[in-house]
Design an enzyme around this catalytic site. Structure first.
Site, PDB file in Angstrom:
ATOM      1  N   TYR A 442       0.805  -1.229   0.000  1.00 21.28           N
ATOM      2  CA  TYR A 442       0.000   0.000   0.000  1.00 21.28           C
ATOM      3  C   TYR A 442       0.842   1.286   0.000  1.00 21.28           C
ATOM      4  O   TYR A 442       2.032   1.247   0.182  1.00 21.28           O
ATOM      5  CB  TYR A 442      -1.083  -0.011   1.062  1.00 21.28           C
ATOM      6  CG  TYR A 442      -0.749  -0.137   2.535  1.00 21.28           C
ATOM      7  CD1 TYR A 442       0.497   0.051   3.063  1.00 21.28           C
ATOM      8  CD2 TYR A 442      -1.794  -0.455   3.423  1.00 21.28           C
ATOM      9  CE1 TYR A 442       0.719  -0.052   4.420  1.00 21.28           C
ATOM     10  CE2 TYR A 442      -1.573  -0.562   4.789  1.00 21.28           C
ATOM     11  CZ  TYR A 442      -0.324  -0.359   5.274  1.00 21.28           C
ATOM     12  OH  TYR A 442      -0.110  -0.463   6.610  1.00 21.28           O
ATOM     13  N   GLU A 443       0.186   2.371  -0.302  1.00 23.37           N
ATOM     14  CA  GLU A 443       0.843   3.677  -0.508  1.00 23.37           C
ATOM     15  C   GLU A 443       1.867   3.608  -1.639  1.00 23.37           C
ATOM     16  O   GLU A 443       2.917   4.254  -1.572  1.00 23.37           O
ATOM     17  CB  GLU A 443       1.492   4.192   0.790  1.00 23.37           C
ATOM     18  CG  GLU A 443       0.684   4.060   2.072  1.00 23.37           C
ATOM     19  CD  GLU A 443      -0.713   4.665   2.021  1.00 23.37           C
ATOM     20  OE1 GLU A 443      -1.080   5.260   0.999  1.00 23.37           O
ATOM     21  OE2 GLU A 443      -1.448   4.505   3.014  1.00 23.37           O
ATOM     22  N   GLY A 444       1.524   2.867  -2.684  1.00 25.28           N
ATOM     23  CA  GLY A 444       2.453   2.678  -3.810  1.00 25.28           C
ATOM     24  C   GLY A 444       3.242   1.405  -3.610  1.00 25.28           C
ATOM     25  O   GLY A 444       4.057   1.322  -2.687  1.00 25.28           O
TER      26      GLY A 444
END
Lengths: 596, 596
Positions: A442-444
């Site tokens: 997550y978050e890239g």
């Protein structure tokens, strides 16, 4: 049952001996008064809160998970989460590094990040509830209107309300340009927002009175792709002019995801059905505003895996000292026992030291990065602010991807130390592995981080940011290279620095011929640069440890041994990574899609 | 929802084109009649059973888990498991490679192993119920009295009864010398066995009418340590002289473990309270008899991770072709869509190809090893039997540890291809990762496998077994080294072969000075030798693929590309591993235990 002791001694070493944050604070008027005692006192209390209040809820929260009432769409976090959050608010922990203009304590980011390491060691799922608020706070602090700031920032600062980041939709995660959620202007200047969001961490829960959702959506007639995205603030409950809560807004939890880990955090599907929101920043410039949240979140994710690495290490050490099994290959060590504690076995030590070296190296990198963030935000000299911002930009994908990959390796090793018991829930180790897995996504995703590093932060920048970090490395080599006892650290650091330079140049040339070469090498490249950064900090830590060998404090002896372990057993991973990076993209692209 | 297609084409390639098993069968009277069509027909039907009957129960079994009735201690497997097992028995699948003297079909191990790969792809937890029977069957077949064989082997062969391996106790797993379970002789020549066993896979369930437990215990006055352990057969229900079931024996399930994965398999705590059993083999020689089971089980564990790697790969490929997200770095590919399928991205392909190369290389190794096992068991020439046994001994720890480490890497990569969706249960990918994790632990942790390889199979044997495999490598180099188009495979293979020889010699010398050097290098060493074995098979597969490039069959083009990927992107891991192995044990042992 797992155990956790806040690593205050090592934090103090990193903060005061390695980085010397309080000297750096003196140059920043906002933090000039923050001294060693203040930092240590806050972290000592923070550690008590993490270990005493949050940690006991980690296994129970994992077992219970979150529950959603299908009638009301309300979500309940696991037992005890709400009470712990109330203690968090009451203790003033939410406001630690927030702006005094909104009731914050104005402490440096460095202090808050160290506090978050401990919270994440204690309970990653719980910590995400307050953690997500920081992104919303940052976005509104940077881009909100005065009215939005007055409405939301004091309550986010106090922790009375929490925040969320509503980006992902079922058909788009990485590629936000595809998003479909729509914002229709209303007569009063606000917007009616309609669409479906998924994977919204802390997107619905019962911990706080209100949730401040930061939502990406498209305005009517917006350009296609990522240049047509705007950012909105959409509260769960509308807020009246006097600050009191108004009607329930049209943003509902349509369901909760069943996940591999972080069960205690509600990962919500959110349905926006004409939810009323206001625009944050300029129309169609939502991605830029969103990146303010995202960069903060990416550092936070690295900190999550740092926390998990530390707590997994502590538990694996305790088990390895306690569990007796087989004799040492060199003959019995614990003659009073029917077998030796498994810490006598070299490979058990290798697994433990891997986690230890990754935790301690990661802590050094995180504290340094957080200090650069403080300088970016608070230093009076614009040149320093800009240089610090560049360094944060360079290091952010490394903190996010290198630390989370390391966390996956380390927690899995620590599970392995427990043998079959590591696979059993009650020991708690398998939860650390399951929780750690999301941090690579997550978050890239970590692939996206690597493209950000190699493509944007290094090549698109002509290597300027990397060269700035290279000067730190070169300065250290110049300074310490003359010391005989530092050769074992400085020589491999210098060697790797040269190799990174060559590899970067080579990849730059290749990328000019074929853009896919960036994608083919980026993941390997990020780990190589990650090791360069770690080698730099480990060499500096080794220097301090060498200087303190006369002190008789075993802390420094352990630090020196861990540094030697890092250079002997972890850094050599770069030999393979450089080869596979140089092998290029052809072996990846040659096979036709139909043949997979 | 996950999907699974039995990889029959690739199995046929490995069986008939790479290894040519049926020519080898002709030299073995027991298997001389087993031709290509028979092998293919069995595997085609086996694949239908795996994909059609067992696979649909994989996610539901994970979600439901096993349940134990605290009143009766009875255990119920997840819904559908019992019915699927009945179909397995009815279809004759249990008896595939069992001895015709007990009603078996007498097919080669090779065929059964390929069938098991597919069962494991379909549902590892379910497959462990019949899988554990093989170990019990092998132990009794090799060491049972004629009476024990007559009582148990026909029912294990038919699958009416299943088996279990009762080794581990709460305080001893790896170190069986510590075990405490006691066997007291009874007047009729049987034994009353008392003690506590844990982690007993398929130790209690409702799939079969009886469970044949193979139990390690100590006789009165037995020597201490592993030289005082005996093996007993302890049925769940006593067996009357006429073969009918008698009274319930005193072996009860005291509880089930809550695990990270393989939820569908009952991991039982077993309480033996004067359970009646009979001795298998000689008194105090239980470990030797146990190793008959254990070696079979270790190959089976490698096959588990091979199966998980294959099914994870298939699903990740399907997702990567379907999911659209971002444009290719080299410009749009799917112009009719708003984004490109993610298989255009180099790193997605790298993750997919890693899983593919590990699956296909692992399949080649497993089929070869199973054929060596057939030769060990069934070849008329004693020299061939002995040489084959040596090769099985050498390759067993590699199959177990290298394939299960690879399976962990591969399933995690395949999860990552799904982005956030990989972390969500319904997609099924996170289950493959959770299930794969146990394979690195049970039947001897991967550290134990590495010590077995380096310490026992290589160094204690003066490298004899390794040299025999080295001759295979040398023969291939001699044969193919003259072909220009084979240089890209033969050169790195030859290079790695030289390096393995040097590393082995170096570690041998070091070990003479310090036994811990074996423990410090063994895990790295096993992966290096694993890559040598994989490089050997990948070079052979590449040769066949090159020869077939004129055929127009894309299968061979894909094989060639995968071989090139393996040599370019996976084999180079050895560069780091050799460095860390050579870095020695000092960096692991220097730190005092108290400093951890």
């Amino acid at each position: 049952m797992p155990q956790y002791t806040p690593p205050l001694r090592d934090m103090q070493f990193v903060l005061h001996e390695l980085i010397d944050v309080t000297t750096a604070f003196k140059a920043m008027p906002a933090h000039a008064e923050v001294d060693v005692d203040t930092v240590n006192a806050v972290l000592e209390e923070g550690g008590k809160f993490a270990a005493g209040v949050v940690f006991p809820l980690n296994q129970s929260g994992d077992a219970e998970g979150c529950t959603r009432d299908p009638a009301t769409h309300a979500v309940r976090a696991p037992a005890g989460y709400k009470q712990a959050y109330a203690q968090y608010v009451e203790g003033g922990w939410a406001s630690l590094s927030c702006d005094p203009a909104y009731g914050g304590q104005g402490l440096p980011q460095v202090v808050n990040q160290c506090f978050y390491e401990m919270l994440n060691s204690a309970n990653q799922a719980w910590t995400m509830y307050p953690g997500l608020s920081h992104g919303a706070y940052e976005a509104l602090h940077a881009h909100g209107t005065p009215e939005q700031q007055a409405t939301y920032l004091p309550r986010l600062t106090s922790g009375e309300w929490t925040g969320s980041m509503c980006l992902t939709e079922p058909h788009c995660g990485t590629d936000l340009g595809l998003l479909r959620t729509k914002a229709e202007p209303l007569a009063d200047g606000s917007y009616a927002i309609t669409g479906n969001k998924i994977f919204i961490s802390a997107g619905e829960h019962d911990l706080a009175a209100n949730i401040v959702h930061l939502v990406l959506a498209r305005l009517p007639g917006a350009p296609e792709g990522s240049k047509g995205i705007s950012l909105f603030v959409v509260p769960k409950f509308n807020v009246n002019a006097d600050g009191s809560l108004g009607a329930r807004n049209g943003i509902w939890c349509g369901g909760l995801e069943h996940k591999m880990g972080i069960h205690g955090n509600a990962t919500a599907q959110l349905v926006l059905d004409g939810a009323v929101g206001t625009l944050v920043g300029e129309p169609h410039k939502g991605l830029a505003a969103m990146f303010v949240m995202m960069n903060a979140a990416r550092l936070g994710v690295g900190m999550q895996s740092l926390g998990l690495t530390e707590v997994a290490y502590q538990n694996a050490v305790a088990y390895a000292k306690d569990r007796i099994q087989m004799r040492a290959l060199t003959g019995p060590k614990a003659l009073d026992k029917p077998a030796d504690p498994i810490i006598v076995h070299p490979d058990v030590r290798k697994m433990l030291l891997t986690a230890r070296a990754y935790a301690e190296g990661g802590r050094a990198l995180c504290v340094h990065t957080a200090l650069m963030l403080d300088q970016e935000l608070s230093h009076p000299d614009e040149a320093v602010r800009r240089a610090s911002a560049d360094e944060v930009a360079l290091l952010t994908p490394i903190v996010k991807a290198f630390l989370t990959d390391n966390g996956w390796i380390a927690t899995s090793h620590c599970l392995q130390v427990f043998g079959g018991h590591g696979y059993i829930r009650e020991w708690g180790m398998e939860q650390y592995v399951r929780d750690a897995r999301i941090n690579m996504i997550y978050e890239g995703t970590n692939t996206i981080q690597s493209l950000d590093l190699l493509g944007r932060k290094v090549l698109a920048d002509n290597g300027r940011k990397l060269k700035a970090f290279g000067r730190r490395v070169a300065d250290l080599i110049d300074e310490e290279g003359v010391r005989e006892d530092m050769q074992e650290f400085i020589n491999p650091l210098a060697d790797l620095g040269d190799k990174v330079n060559k590899l970067t140049t080579e990849l730059g040339f290749k990328a000019m011929g074929n853009a896919d070469e960036v994608g083919g090498a980026a993941v390997d490249y990020l780990r190589v640069v990650g090791h360069l950064v770690f080698a730099y900090f480990w060499a500096r830590m080794a220097r301090i440890a060498l200087d303190q060998q006369g002190s008789g404090d075993p802390f420094y002896t352990a630090k020196l041994h861990t540094a030697r372990f890092y250079f002997a057993k972890l850094l050599p991973e770069t030999a393979s990574l450089i080869r596979t990076a140089r092998a290029g993209v052809a072996p990846l692209m040659a096979m036709d899609e139909s043949m997979f």
